[in-house]
Design a protein around this motif. Structure first.
Motif, PDB file in Angstrom:
ATOM      1  N   GLU A 171       0.776  -1.268   0.325  1.00  0.00           N
ATOM      2  CA  GLU A 171      -0.032  -0.076  -0.015  1.00  0.00           C
ATOM      3  C   GLU A 171       0.987   1.007   0.197  1.00  0.00           C
ATOM      4  O   GLU A 171       1.841   1.203   0.733  1.00  0.00           O
ATOM      5  N   ILE A 172       0.545   2.191  -0.786  1.00  0.00           N
ATOM      6  CA  ILE A 172       1.437   3.411  -0.740  1.00  0.00           C
ATOM      7  C   ILE A 172       0.382   4.476  -0.539  1.00  0.00           C
ATOM      8  O   ILE A 172      -0.039   5.128  -1.547  1.00  0.00           O
ATOM      9  N   PRO A 173       0.360   5.047   0.742  1.00  0.00           N
ATOM     10  CA  PRO A 173      -0.573   5.942   1.253  1.00  0.00           C
ATOM     11  C   PRO A 173      -0.205   7.343   0.507  1.00  0.00           C
ATOM     12  O   PRO A 173       1.103   7.692   0.430  1.00  0.00           O
ATOM     13  N   VAL A 180      -0.136   8.058  -2.608  1.00  0.00           N
ATOM     14  CA  VAL A 180       0.136   8.193  -4.077  1.00  0.00           C
ATOM     15  C   VAL A 180      -1.190   7.745  -4.666  1.00  0.00           C
ATOM     16  O   VAL A 180      -1.384   6.522  -4.536  1.00  0.00           O
ATOM     17  N   VAL A 183      -2.714   3.984  -3.789  1.00  0.00           N
ATOM     18  CA  VAL A 183      -2.220   2.710  -4.385  1.00  0.00           C
ATOM     19  C   VAL A 183      -2.454   1.656  -3.373  1.00  0.00           C
ATOM     20  O   VAL A 183      -1.856   1.528  -2.256  1.00  0.00           O
ATOM     21  N   LEU A 226       8.732  -0.321   0.092  1.00  0.00           N
ATOM     22  CA  LEU A 226       7.949   0.600  -0.792  1.00  0.00           C
ATOM     23  C   LEU A 226       8.772   1.147  -2.174  1.00  0.00           C
ATOM     24  O   LEU A 226       8.482   1.321  -3.225  1.00  0.00           O
ATOM     25  N   LEU A 262       7.445   9.022  -2.673  1.00  0.00           N
ATOM     26  CA  LEU A 262       7.193   8.729  -1.310  1.00  0.00           C
ATOM     27  C   LEU A 262       7.301   9.785  -0.592  1.00  0.00           C
ATOM     28  O   LEU A 262       6.560   9.903   0.641  1.00  0.00           O
ATOM     29  N   SER A 267       4.336  12.209  -0.972  1.00  0.00           N
ATOM     30  CA  SER A 267       3.057  11.512  -0.288  1.00  0.00           C
ATOM     31  C   SER A 267       3.085  11.503   0.884  1.00  0.00           C
ATOM     32  O   SER A 267       1.887  11.810   1.606  1.00  0.00           O
TER      33      SER A 267
END
Lengths: 251, 442
Positions: free
Chosen positions: A91-93, A95, A144, B393, B411, B414
């Motif tokens: 999980e990509i918080p 994006v 994502v 990630l 990243l 975000s």
């Protein structure tokens, strides 16, 4: 053609050896399954193919289309056509799915010396692919994989695969966490990508997935080596007899 | 430092102390004496200033022994004091706002240059002009006893040269953000005081911007905003501060909330200066919400401190705090979240989260939640994290063909974006996002 030659892999930080001389070839146009008990090295093989840090290749080589990839960074491998569908997609918080897909698609296209997609081209492309995988377009506006169900995450993986148009697809336990309907959608998505220019390596613990993605060959991985290779019927045998034969041999 | 302790101890016993221990403190006193006769305001304001500088003289600049300044020791860090700017500067809104803000914002901006208002806007009065005939609510605000608690605030009361007076009528719905932009010449200190009243049921977005663009020299500024929000009003209050190396910015917001108020402050700090963002919130009426967000990006030896005191004086109020910082080089960020729940403030719902993304082993994040709960039927929580970029990630992104540098950038963005997303106004959110992005790649 994927050629894995006498591959020895250990964990970088520990002395633990995981792959102990794995040899395997997957010609273009074929789908091979790798089955094996837990702890046999299946996921390690998947990660080593994709280039994850934390593993050390101590011997052997991995050739993709005749070129060694073991020294390449993951993004270079992706550009060469390698794609790993994760067992546990991350999980990509923060994006958004579309941003991620667009960044990845254009990064790969750029390295393949293809023109980058314009926004309308990209949107058309992604809408088409998402619809085939029953993915709600609104879902792609969200970060994502964040808050996605197990099935949604796996479909999202296959969507990424479809977008990046890889030539070597490695699917790591793609069936885990899927109910029967989701399994069908995901398998249909994978089958749609089968083609003469594409090699696929399907890693699974259970035979169930192979009813849907029918392999050309099945390899049994145990104790870091391929112990047996056969046709699709080998998967059915394993379903009956289990892996005891191989783990026994390993012990 | 020894001298300072001795002085404040004597002062505590009621002795008048004229000598201060540090050069900076003496320079502040001298600056006050030099400017006292010409600072705006009549006899009452002059008396207020005189009392404030007297209290400041006895307290001195806050050192790390003062709990609210534990990680932001002004006594140790403020070595020199620049001369007080009392006007004479010029600036237009576009210059004061700087890059990333379009003409829509400039059109709604009131501008202060070198400590004096230079570009007005309908509905906003300059405090320096208003002081002679200040309405009672402004006079009362200036004399608010809450502001005598801390010497950084006393300093502002003693020295402020101007500020914005904003009185939003009950029921008014101000569609466009009201922008208060401050700029100053290099080598000067400015002190501004903004006094804002939002009438019952009104809706407004207020934006304060103070930016020293890259290449600016050393500047010092104090900005104190008092905001009184009446019942049922909805206020978004945004601050952007950008400082350069060697500069000092002391900001404080004092917010008084009525009942059924929605107050959403958001503060962003970028650059390499030494910044303090204090914020005190008083819940005076029930069923009000305080929803705070902050984002900071620190480089070099930048220092950004966000210290909040949220005082739940009445029942049924909600407070939310989200603080996010990205730290590179030897930058340091501080988050202090003090939440007081008074004995009768039942059904209080308070949560805070402070998160740092550490890009360098030399960066420092100090996070200190302080919950003082005297009521028994409340929900209060806090959390804090400091972490590097998750290598898993990065691998996930690079396995999709995204180069490592791009993946890391994505990243980081975000991470900070989660805080910036709290800004609902699209134009502002985008501008702040771009400013964060640009300072991340700086």
């Amino acid at each position: 053609m994927l050629e894995i030659k006498n591959l020895h892999v250990k964990l970088a930080d520990e002395d633990k050896v995981i792959l102990k001389g794995l040899t395997l070839s997957v010609p273009k146009g074929e789908v091979h399954a790798i089955m094996g008990p837990n702890g046999s090295g299946k996921s390690t093989l998947a990660y080593v193919l994709a280039g994850r840090e934390g593993y050390e290749v101590t011997d052997g080589d991995i050739l993709w289309n005749g070129e060694s990839i073991i020294e390449m960074e993951p993004d270079e491998r992706a550009a060469k056509g390698v794609f790993l569908a994760f067992q546990y997609p991350m999980e990509i918080p923060g994006v958004a799915g579309l941003t991620f897909l667009r960044t990845a698609t254009n990064a790969v296209r750029k390295k393949r010396e293809l023109p980058e997609m314009t926004t309308p081209e990209f949107m058309k492309f992604v809408k088409e692919k998402a619809a085939k995988l029953n993915i709600d377009f609104e879902m792609l506006k969200r970060p994502v994989n964040v808050g996605f169900s197990g099935g949604e995450k796996k479909r999202s993986e296959i969507l990424q695969m479809a977008m990046l148009e890889p030539t070597l697809c490695v699917l790591d336990e793609t069936d885990s966490g899927l109910d029967i309907d989701a399994l069908k959608v995901v398998s249909d998505g994978v089958n749609a990508l089968r083609g003469p220019d594409r090699a696929m390596l399907v890693i699974t613990h259970y035979q169930r997935l192979l009813n849907h993605i029918v392999p050309d060959k099945v390899h049994v991985l145990a104790d870091g080596r391929i112990q047996k290779t056969g046709g699709k019927e080998l998967a059915l045998e394993l379903e009956k007899s289990g892996y005891a034969e191989f783990t026994g041999k390993a012990a | 430092m020894e001298g300072a302790a001795a002085v404040s101890e004597k002062a505590g016993r009621g002795m008048t102390v004229q000598m201060l221990s540090t050069k900076a403190e003496q320079a502040i006193l001298a600056s006050f004496e030099a400017n006292a006769a010409t600072l705006p305001g009549g006899a009452a304001v002059a008396a207020l200033r005189r009392a404030a500088i007297g209290a400041f003289a006895s307290k001195g600049l806050p050192s790390r022994r003062v709990e609210e300044f534990k990680y932001t020791d002004l006594k140790a860090n403020v070595k020199d004091v620049l001369p007080l700017a009392t006007g004479g500067g010029t600036s237009d809104a576009a210059t004061a706002l700087g890059a990333h803000f379009g003409p829509d914002f400039a059109a709604n901006a009131v501008v202060f240059a070198d400590g004096r208002g230079v570009a007005a806007k309908a509905g906003v009065t300059f405090l320096a002009d208003a002081l002679g005939k200040a309405p009672d609510w402004v006079s009362a605000a200036l004399a608010d006893a809450e502001l005598s608690a801390s010497s950084d605030l006393l300093l502002n009361t003693a020295l402020f040269t101007d500020g914005a007076v904003l009185d939003i009528a009950a029921g008014a719905e101000v569609a466009e953000p009201i922008v208060i932009a401050a700029t100053a010449k290099d080598g000067a200190m400015t002190a501004l005081r903004h006094v804002i009243r939002v009438g019952a049921g009104a809706k407004a977005t207020i934006v304060e911007i103070e930016r020293a663009p890259k290449g600016s020299g050393v500047r010092q500024s104090s900005a104190l905003t008092q905001i009184m929000i009446a019942d049922g009003a909805e206020v978004v209050h945004i601050k952007l501060v950008e400082t350069q190396k060697g500069s000092l910015h002391l900001s404080h917001w004092q917010a008084n909330l009525g009942a059924n108020v929605s107050y959403k402050p958001f503060q962003m700090t970028v650059g390499e200066g030494f910044v303090r963002n204090g914020l005190n919130v008083l819940f005076n009426g029930q069923h009000s919400t305080f929803d705070y967000g902050a984002a900071s990006v620190g480089h070099g030896t930048g220092h950004a401190d966000s210290s909040l005191i949220v005082d739940h004086k009445v029942p049924h109020c909600t407070s939310r705090e989200l603080f996010k910082t990205v730290l590179d080089g030897q930058a340091r960020a501080v988050f202090q979240g003090r939440v007081i729940v008074r004995p009768n403030a039942q059904k209080t719902d308070g949560k805070q989260m402070a998160q740092a993304l550490m890009l360098s082993p030399d960066a420092e994040f100090d996070s200190k939640p302080e919950l003082e709960i005297y009521a028994d039927d409340v929900v209060c929580g806090h959390g804090s994290t400091a972490a590097e970029i998750d290598p898993d990630l990065v691998f996930y992104c690079t396995s999709r063909g995204i180069p490592t540098a791009v993946a890391r950038g994505m990243l980081i963005e975000s991470f900070i974006g989660e805080a910036i997303d709290k800004v609902e106004h699209e134009g502002l959110r985008e501008a702040l996002g771009e400013i964060a992005r640009d300072s991340l790649t700086a």
